[in-house]
Structure formats: C-alpha cells, structure tokens
Design an enzyme around this catalytic site. Structure first.
Site, PDB file in Angstrom:
ATOM      1  N   TYR A   1     -69.610  52.922  -0.428  1.00 11.46           N
ATOM      2  CA  TYR A   1     -69.798  52.574   0.799  1.00 11.46           C
ATOM      3  C   TYR A   1     -68.673  53.224   1.639  1.00 11.46           C
ATOM      4  O   TYR A   1     -68.904  53.700   2.533  1.00 11.46           O
ATOM      5  CB  TYR A   1     -69.716  51.226   1.116  1.00 11.46           C
ATOM      6  CG  TYR A   1     -70.245  50.332   2.445  1.00 11.46           C
ATOM      7  CD1 TYR A   1     -71.240  50.775   2.869  1.00 11.46           C
ATOM      8  CD2 TYR A   1     -69.015  49.916   3.054  1.00 11.46           C
ATOM      9  CE1 TYR A   1     -71.390  50.207   4.098  1.00 11.46           C
ATOM     10  CE2 TYR A   1     -69.187  49.946   4.472  1.00 11.46           C
ATOM     11  CZ  TYR A   1     -70.502  49.715   5.070  1.00 11.46           C
ATOM     12  OH  TYR A   1     -70.783  49.375   6.322  1.00 11.46           O
TER      13      TYR A   1
ATOM     14  N   LYS B   1     -69.226  56.035   4.424  1.00 10.57           N
ATOM     15  CA  LYS B   1     -68.854  56.007   5.846  1.00 10.57           C
ATOM     16  C   LYS B   1     -67.780  57.009   6.390  1.00 10.57           C
ATOM     17  O   LYS B   1     -67.954  57.276   7.631  1.00 10.57           O
ATOM     18  CB  LYS B   1     -68.524  54.553   6.270  1.00 10.57           C
ATOM     19  CG  LYS B   1     -69.646  53.430   5.903  1.00 10.57           C
ATOM     20  CD  LYS B   1     -70.838  53.743   6.581  1.00 10.57           C
ATOM     21  CE  LYS B   1     -72.030  52.739   6.708  1.00 10.57           C
ATOM     22  NZ  LYS B   1     -73.274  52.875   7.483  1.00 10.57           N
TER      23      LYS B   1
END
Length: 256
Positions: free
Chosen positions: A155, A159
C-alpha cells in the site's frame, strides 16, 4: 461552495465509505455524478445510499485496471453527455502483511488496483479532456506514500507511486489544459480501517496534531476544491489533508 452545474464527474471506488461521500459532495454541488466500482454489490449499495440522501447518480461496474473496459466506459460517458469534466480516482485496497512474508500475488493485486488503475482511468479520461482543452483529475494518495508504516508495504509503495504519477501526468497534460492533483490523507474513518485495534487508533491519533482521524466529508471537500475552477492554477500538487500528520515530528513531554 464550488459549483459543478452542468459538469460530469466520474468517481472510481464510488461504492466505498469514502467514495459515497465523494459522490455526495459533488452531487450536492450540482454535478452529474458517475459512480463506478468493481463490485456490483458496492455499486448498488452506494447508489441506494445516495438515493436516500436525495441524489440520483449514474452508476456502473468497472474494474479500474481493465483498460478496454475503462476506455469503453469513458467513450459511453462522453457519447451520452458530450464531455467528462472531472475524474476522482478513489478505488483502492490495503492488504496487510510484512514484506518478507507477503505473496507476490497480493503485492501485484495491490499495485494493479491502486496504481495501474489510476493510470488507466486517468489517461482514458484525459484523452477526452485533451480534445476539449480542459479537465481535472484528482487522485487519492495517502500519507503512507510519504512516510512508511510497517505492515502495509504494498500500500505504501502504491501510494508513493500515485504521487509521482500525479506529478508526471500534470506535467504532460498541463499544456492541454488538463490539471492533475492528488489528495494525501492521513487516517480517515472508513470501513477500510474500521478493524484497526483501539490501541492502534489511539497511537495514530497521538501522531496527528489535531488529535483525531479525518472524515470522508473532509476529503470530499478537498477533492471538490481541486476539481473546481477555484483551483484553476493548481496542478501537480499533493495536497495533505492530514490534520498536521506530515508536519509533526516529536512532542516533548514537557509540552504535553
């Protein structure tokens, strides 16, 4: 309040907790909202929730990383309405697992949805926007893309890449009148983090100078600003909507 009367706004991940609030915020400001989500159940529940609030939205099931389907969806939207004025890329997942243990399948799935999905949707929206010489794209990134959090490495990486992708898209599309920005939220009260232990939440809140999690409505308000004409000279910008999280380093005990 920025207005979007006559504007068509496409929102990915629109059936999720943050996605529904994004759809509601744009609808309240007069936009024709196209809610998309990969899961049919989420599409239905999101549209039903918005209908209960008095907002009629267009909705469709869409896998953000399937380029033929995304291209066809934008072609249909533009054929039906004549234009697509704004895109908000909010689809995302957050698999939990240490990098030494995480399977490559899980890693690939996270990047496929969180990063490749942003590229696929952004460039297919932008192809239509470039023809009109205007448009705005807002990508939902995360403070995890700036400052690492252990246990969610895929993640974090996705991002961080979204922030970089946003800046590159802004540089390439700016000469065509298309703006691209990112929102960088800290922890936000959504179903994605609802299962976090209370002790973890308390520790996170201590790292936020405002002392609390954000709300989906606060993220939605920032997205509306970036997508609006009020931000007409803002592009390539990762806007932190984080309660001061990224500005904060250390609070000595003597100062509370």
């Amino acid at each position: 309040m920025s207005r979007f009367d006559g504007k068509v706004v496409v929102i990915t991940g629109g059936g999720g907790g943050m996605g529904v609030e994004l759809c509601a915020a744009f609808a309240e400001r007069g936009a024709h909202v196209v809610l998309t989500d990969a899961v049919e159940r989420s599409v239905r529940s999101g549209a039903d929730e918005l209908a209960r609030r008095g907002h009629a939205v267009e909705s469709l099931v869409l896998d953000v990383a399937e380029e033929p389907a995304v291209a066809a969806a934008f072609d249909r939207i533009v054929a039906s309405h004549g234009h697509a004025d704004a895109l908000v890329c909010a689809a995302g997942i957050r698999p939990v697992g240490r990098l030494l243990d995480q399977s490559l399948d899980e890693w690939d799935r996270c990047l496929r949805i969180n990063l490749t999905g942003v590229l696929v949707c952004a460039r297919n929206a932008a192809r239509h926007m470039v023809q009109r010489g205007s448009g705005s794209i807002v990508n939902i990134a995360s403070v995890n893309g700036v400052r690492a959090v252990t246990g969610v490495g895929a993640y974090n990486a996705s991002k961080a890449a979204v922030i970089s992708l946003t800046q590159t898209l802004a540089a390439e599309l700016g000469p065509h009148g298309v703006r691209v920005n990112a929102i960088v939220p800290a922890q936000v009260d959504t179903p994605m983090i609802a299962g976090d232990p209370p002790e973890e939440r308390r520790r996170r809140e201590e790292r936020i100078p405002l002392g609390r999690y954000g709300t989906p409505r606060e993220i939605a308000a920032a997205a509306c600003f970036l997508a609006s004409d009020d931000a007409s000279f803002v592009t390539g910008h990762p806007l932190a909507v984080d309660g001061g999280y990224l500005a904060f380093g250390f609070r000595p005990a003597a100062f509370g």
